[in-house]
Scaffold this active site. Structure first.
Site, PDB file in Angstrom:
ATOM      1  N   TYR A 276     -52.052 -60.341   4.991  1.00  0.00           N
ATOM      2  CA  TYR A 276     -51.925 -59.384   6.093  1.00  0.00           C
ATOM      3  C   TYR A 276     -51.825 -60.133   7.427  1.00  0.00           C
ATOM      4  CZ  TYR A 276     -52.439 -54.845   8.286  1.00  0.00           C
ATOM      5  OH  TYR A 276     -52.197 -53.691   8.970  1.00  0.00           O
ATOM      6  N   TYR A 324     -40.980 -58.368   9.596  1.00  0.00           N
ATOM      7  CA  TYR A 324     -40.328 -57.435   8.656  1.00  0.00           C
ATOM      8  C   TYR A 324     -40.626 -55.992   9.068  1.00  0.00           C
ATOM      9  CZ  TYR A 324     -40.966 -54.806   4.147  1.00  0.00           C
ATOM     10  OH  TYR A 324     -41.050 -53.871   3.157  1.00  0.00           O
TER      11      TYR A 324
END
Lengths: 378, 131
Positions: A276, A324
């Protein structure tokens, strides 16, 4: 939970990036249907439902209503962005206990089109909010500053993480930011909460994602290769940053050790890592706590683009939250990317002969940590 | 608008003391450690009784960040300012603002001492300045 007893059999995003004409629930539903299509299953097969999003008061209940699913096992535990990796542990446990057979895990958010703010509800943190702490960036900035003071980590090393993410994103046609990026560009971007610049922080996008799980026995009847859950674990200690005992050591050290033990594997056995990356410092702290390098050496570990395409360890091969997509919570997208890689479906960014992946979700201010170890070998 | 703390509940003595210009915390009657944020039990050892005591007000900067932007106009107009984590001599760590110090002079490990900023009739906020 038994190693390899359950598998991920479907994974998909909704439209991601800037999707102004879809609500959070619609994006969640779109992703769920796409993941079921990917698995070769239908809504009528689903009897376990797991969802989380700050946009809905009752996420799994709303998703059930939206898709016409009446589950016999349901969960909306809010572990922040770590929720979806945490749901892998919940779903695996429920499937193994015979409480459900096909579990759907989903997320959706229109954070970008909704104005970019992080929806965090009405919770008031009496001992932090009065100080103008920018939530959550300042928490991560405090960790970065402490790591720099204690271990000599530099802003350039933080920037290396953002540049590596961009280089992976350049290989991912779905990534939102694919333009050239250098360490100097990151350092020249606007300071948000020192030492974190704008380009040390994740994107703000819209998007939904979902994965489907079932028993590995049932997965054998499905068309696509099953991605086995070899280990899954959770840990949390603090919720607010001032309560974190040591800002340089996260509960990833706990969840990671538990997941490795279940899987019977070590960091050196991982072919790739999906961490993350809401902020660049996360990747450095998590690589240390998950055993990829010693404590304090994370900055050196990422230097020289060692986590970029062609580097020593593939990290965040989708381009991650930094390049992304990042619609408020990222965890589900880390799982989707790991599944694509382990199936050999990752196109230009495919990690060669990938057999194992570590997926690490973080929620809150390094508060909730969920680690899953996935693999295609037994 | 400047967010204010909820001064009710087990933290009431903390905010009352701050109005008088004192930093007070509950200390565990069993393990003797300082408890922050204030609770009327000890989350460190599990004991159920505490005693409030005045702290020295001295501590060191554990970490800090200069905040340059904030969605709340009350903070945006004051930015940049320094949010810090301070470890008190008594062992507890709290979030605060580092004041009366040039932003580029704040350092991890710097000695600081408490001061108070009046926010309302009910609230004085503990902040820290160089010792």
């Amino acid at each position: 939970m038994k190693r390899g007893a359950t598998s991920i059999v479907g994974a998909a995003e909704s439209a991601i990036g800037i999707v102004p004409d879809r609500s959070a629930l619609e994006l969640m539903g779109d992703a769920a249907l796409a993941a079921l299509d990917d698995a070769g299953l239908s809504t009528k097969d689903v009897d376990g439902l797991f969802a989380q999003t700050p946009y809905l008061w009752h996420p799994s209940i709303s998703l059930g209503e939206h898709l016409g699913i009446s589950p016999r096992f349901t969960g909306s535990t809010n572990m922040g962005g770590a929720s979806f990796v945490g749901f892998v542990q919940h779903a695996a446990s429920a499937i193994e206990a015979g409480l459900c057979e096909v579990a759907l895990i989903a997320y959706g958010s229109n954070q970008r089109s909704d104005g970019g703010r992080l929806v965090t509800g009405s919770e008031h943190l009496s001992f932090e909010a009065p100080y103008g702490f920018l939530y959550p960036a300042t928490a991560y900035a405090l960790m970065a500053q402490r790591h720099m003071a204690q271990y000599g980590t530099t802003p350039e090393q933080l920037a290396e993480v953002a540049v590596a993410a961009r280089r992976w994103a350049q290989l991912n046609p779905k990534a939102m930011e694919r333009g050239p990026l250098s360490v100097a560009d990151v350092l020249a971007s606007r300071m948000i909460s020192s030492p974190l610049h704008k380009l040390d922080c994740c994107l703000v996008t819209d998007g939904g994602g979902a994965v489907v799980m079932t028993s590995t026995a049932r997965a054998k009847d499905l068309e696509k290769p099953a991605v086995r859950v070899l280990g899954a674990a959770t840990a949390h200690e603090h919720r607010q940053i001032h309560q974190m005992p040591d800002l340089t050591v996260t509960p990833a050290a706990l969840s990671g050790a538990r997941a490795y033990e279940m899987a019977g594997l070590r960091a050196s056995d991982m072919d790739m890592v999906q961490i993350y990356d809401s902020f660049t410092i996360n990747v450095i702290l998590s690589l240390e706590d998950l055993g990829f390098c010693k404590k304090g050496e994370g900055g050196a570990f990422v230097t020289g683009q060692r986590i970029a395409p062609g580097g020593a360890l593939p990290v965040n091969t989708s381009g991650g939250g930094l390049s992304y997509c990042h619609p408020g919570m990222l965890g589900i997208f880390l799982l989707i990317e790991a599944v694509r890689q382990l199936r050999g479906d990752a196109g230009e960014r495919q990690v060669k002969s990938a057999q194992t992946a570590l997926v690490h979700g973080v929620g809150g201010v390094h508060s909730a940590h969920c680690t899953a170890i996935l693999g295609v070998a037994a | 608008m400047q967010p204010l703390p909820d001064v009710r509940g087990s933290a009431r003595p903390y905010w009352s003391a701050a109005l008088r210009g004192e930093l007070q915390l509950p200390f565990c009657d069993s393990c003797r450690r300082a408890i922050f944020y204030p609770r009327d039990f000890c989350p460190l050892c599990g004991a159920r009784s505490v005693t409030w005591r005045r702290c020295s007000g001295r501590g060191t900067v554990y970490s800090f960040s200069v905040v340059h932007t904030h969605p709340n106009p009350a903070f945006k107009q004051r930015a940049p300012y320094v949010v810090g984590l301070v470890t008190l001599e008594e062992g507890a760590r709290l979030m605060t603002e580092i004041v009366d110090c040039p932003r580029d002079a704040v350092r991890v490990g710097m000695a600081v001492t408490v001061d108070f900023r009046r926010l309302s009739e009910e609230v004085a906020l503990p902040v820290f300045k160089p010792a």
